[in-house]
Every structure is written in C-alpha cells, then in structure tokens.
Design an enzyme around this catalytic site. Structure first.
Site, PDB file in Angstrom:
ATOM      1  N   SER A  48       0.719  -1.288  -0.044  1.00 23.35           N
ATOM      2  CA  SER A  48       0.030  -0.089  -0.434  1.00 23.35           C
ATOM      3  C   SER A  48       1.157   1.070  -0.007  1.00 23.35           C
ATOM      4  O   SER A  48       1.957   1.265   0.782  1.00 23.35           O
ATOM      5  CB  SER A  48      -0.945   0.519   0.985  1.00 23.35           C
ATOM      6  OG  SER A  48      -1.298   0.438   1.279  1.00 23.35           O
ATOM      7  N   GLU A  49       0.577   2.178  -0.826  1.00 25.85           N
ATOM      8  CA  GLU A  49       1.891   3.371  -0.833  1.00 25.85           C
ATOM      9  C   GLU A  49       1.831   4.441  -0.111  1.00 25.85           C
ATOM     10  O   GLU A  49       2.410   4.725  -0.150  1.00 25.85           O
ATOM     11  CB  GLU A  49       1.454   3.513  -2.539  1.00 25.85           C
ATOM     12  CG  GLU A  49       0.321   4.371  -2.560  1.00 25.85           C
ATOM     13  CD  GLU A  49      -1.367   4.100  -3.389  1.00 25.85           C
ATOM     14  OE1 GLU A  49      -1.891   4.776  -3.919  1.00 25.85           O
ATOM     15  OE2 GLU A  49      -1.241   2.648  -2.901  1.00 25.85           O
ATOM     16  N   ASN A  50       0.554   3.857   1.028  1.00 26.03           N
ATOM     17  CA  ASN A  50       1.033   4.204   2.357  1.00 26.03           C
ATOM     18  C   ASN A  50       1.744   4.510   3.487  1.00 26.03           C
ATOM     19  O   ASN A  50       1.761   4.623   4.063  1.00 26.03           O
ATOM     20  CB  ASN A  50      -0.318   5.289   3.097  1.00 26.03           C
ATOM     21  CG  ASN A  50      -0.961   4.037   3.408  1.00 26.03           C
ATOM     22  OD1 ASN A  50      -1.596   3.265   2.772  1.00 26.03           O
ATOM     23  ND2 ASN A  50      -1.898   4.021   4.418  1.00 26.03           N
TER      24      ASN A  50
END
Length: 218
Positions: A48-50
């Site tokens: 997940s890019e977060n």
C-alpha cells in the site's frame, strides 16, 4: 447484477491475474476487494503506497484496527511479517520497479493504453495520489473497473480528461469482459456470458478486436 455483485465479480476475476510471490499494489475502491478472492495456494505480497508491505484481507466487521488503513482510508489487516514505513520508502519501492502488478480503477482508458483517473474539469476532485508513479513503476498495470459510468463508455478511442500516464495499461477487467491492450488495439479475450459481443461493443467507444480464442469469464 447490483453494484456489490459487479464489484465482487470484477475483483474475483482480477485476483486470477496474480501469481505466487508477486508484489502487488491495489488502488483505492474496487481493487481493495481483490485480496478476498485470491485463489487457494497463491500467496502475494500486497503493498500500500501509504506505507505498508504485507497487507492482508479486509477485516471482519467489528475487528477493525484503527491503526491499519490503506491509501484510501479503508481498514486492512496485516499478515505475519508485514512491515510499515514512511511514504518516501513506499514510493522508492514503486519507482524502483519492485512492484510486479498494479491494479487501479479509471475514469477513462483508451485504445493506446492511456489512462485518466483523477480529474473532471470544473469539479472539485482529489488529486491522482500515487497513480502516476504506479502506472510507470509497476511491471504490469491492470484496470479493474465498471465498463460504463452512468451509461457512458469509459473505454474510448482517445481519452478526453487530463491523462495520468500514456501507454501504460496492459489489461482491462470489467463486468462485461476482459480486454488486453495491444499495438493493434484493444482485444476482447473473455466475455461475461450474460452479454453478447454486440452489447460489449455498444458499451465501448473504441473498436474492439475480438479474439479468435474468445472464452467466457469465470
């Protein structure tokens, strides 16, 4: 099919494109349902890019952990061995070419593999998030989306909205069929047996190339 059935149908088919050991990034919205449909025996590493690698399925209602969310703010779980880190490290993974597959939604996609997924002129909308990096950094890009929006085609001859990236889409999966982007155009390789080829084409602005090996979606 109602909205929820469409979402699950598309997510189930998209899950079949993921292979054991793949590092996979899932966009917000429909793609986040994909972990719930991974084939038995297939273990992928969800990023997940977060700032997480090792994302698990959506938690059961009442079992949500407020500290574990995906990039869209939805609740997630973490598999044993998962790691969390800052956004810079997360995008280093993406830009470094370490993501095998990125699955995104789209507002528009065209026969050149161009994608627009972030802005409607004249309306207040959020930015594109990490989509630009994911489209260019991932080795394979799959769009998991509804075939039309309010009856209007989303698969076009040429995108009319501002582009997120040019020529990066490899595959489109909708409730009507599975399509691959090729140099010759968009090839319909699988069709939902609830529809005819003529119905799929009528819902698509781009001219579809019908595979001689066209088969039913499962």
């Amino acid at each position: 099919m109602d909205k929820n059935e469409i979402r699950n149908f598309i997510a189930r088919r998209a899950a079949k494109e993921l292979h054991d050991g793949d590092v996979v990034n899932l966009g917000i919205g429909l793609p986040t349902a994909i972990p719930n449909f991974l084939p038995e025996g297939v273990n992928v590493i969800l990023q997940s890019e977060n700032g997480m690698i090792g994302m698990g399925p959506t938690p059961a209602e009442g079992e949500e952990d407020p500290w574990l969310i995906n990039a869209g703010g939805g609740f997630i779980t973490a598999v044993p061995g998962a790691s969390t880190f800052d956004s810079a490290t997360s995008f280093g993974i993406i830009r470094g070419g370490h993501v095998n597959v990125s699955v995104l939604g789209a507002m528009q996609v065209d026969e050149n593999g161009d994608l627009a997924n972030w802005m409607i002129p004249g309306k207040k909308t959020p930015g594109m998030g990490g989509a630009m990096d994911l489209l260019v950094g991932a080795r394979k890009v799959i769009l998991a989306m509804e075939h039309t929006a309010k009856g209007n085609p989303k698969i076009l001859k040429k995108c009319t909205l501002p582009l997120t990236a040019k020529g990066q889409v490899n595959m489109i999966i909708t409730e009507m069929g599975v399509m691959e982007i090729t140099k010759e155009g968009i090839v319909l390789t699988e069709i939902n047996p609830e529809f005819t080829v003529e119905q799929v084409q009528a819902a698509t602005e781009a001219t579809l190339i019908i595979s001689k090996d066209l088969k039913n979606m499962e």
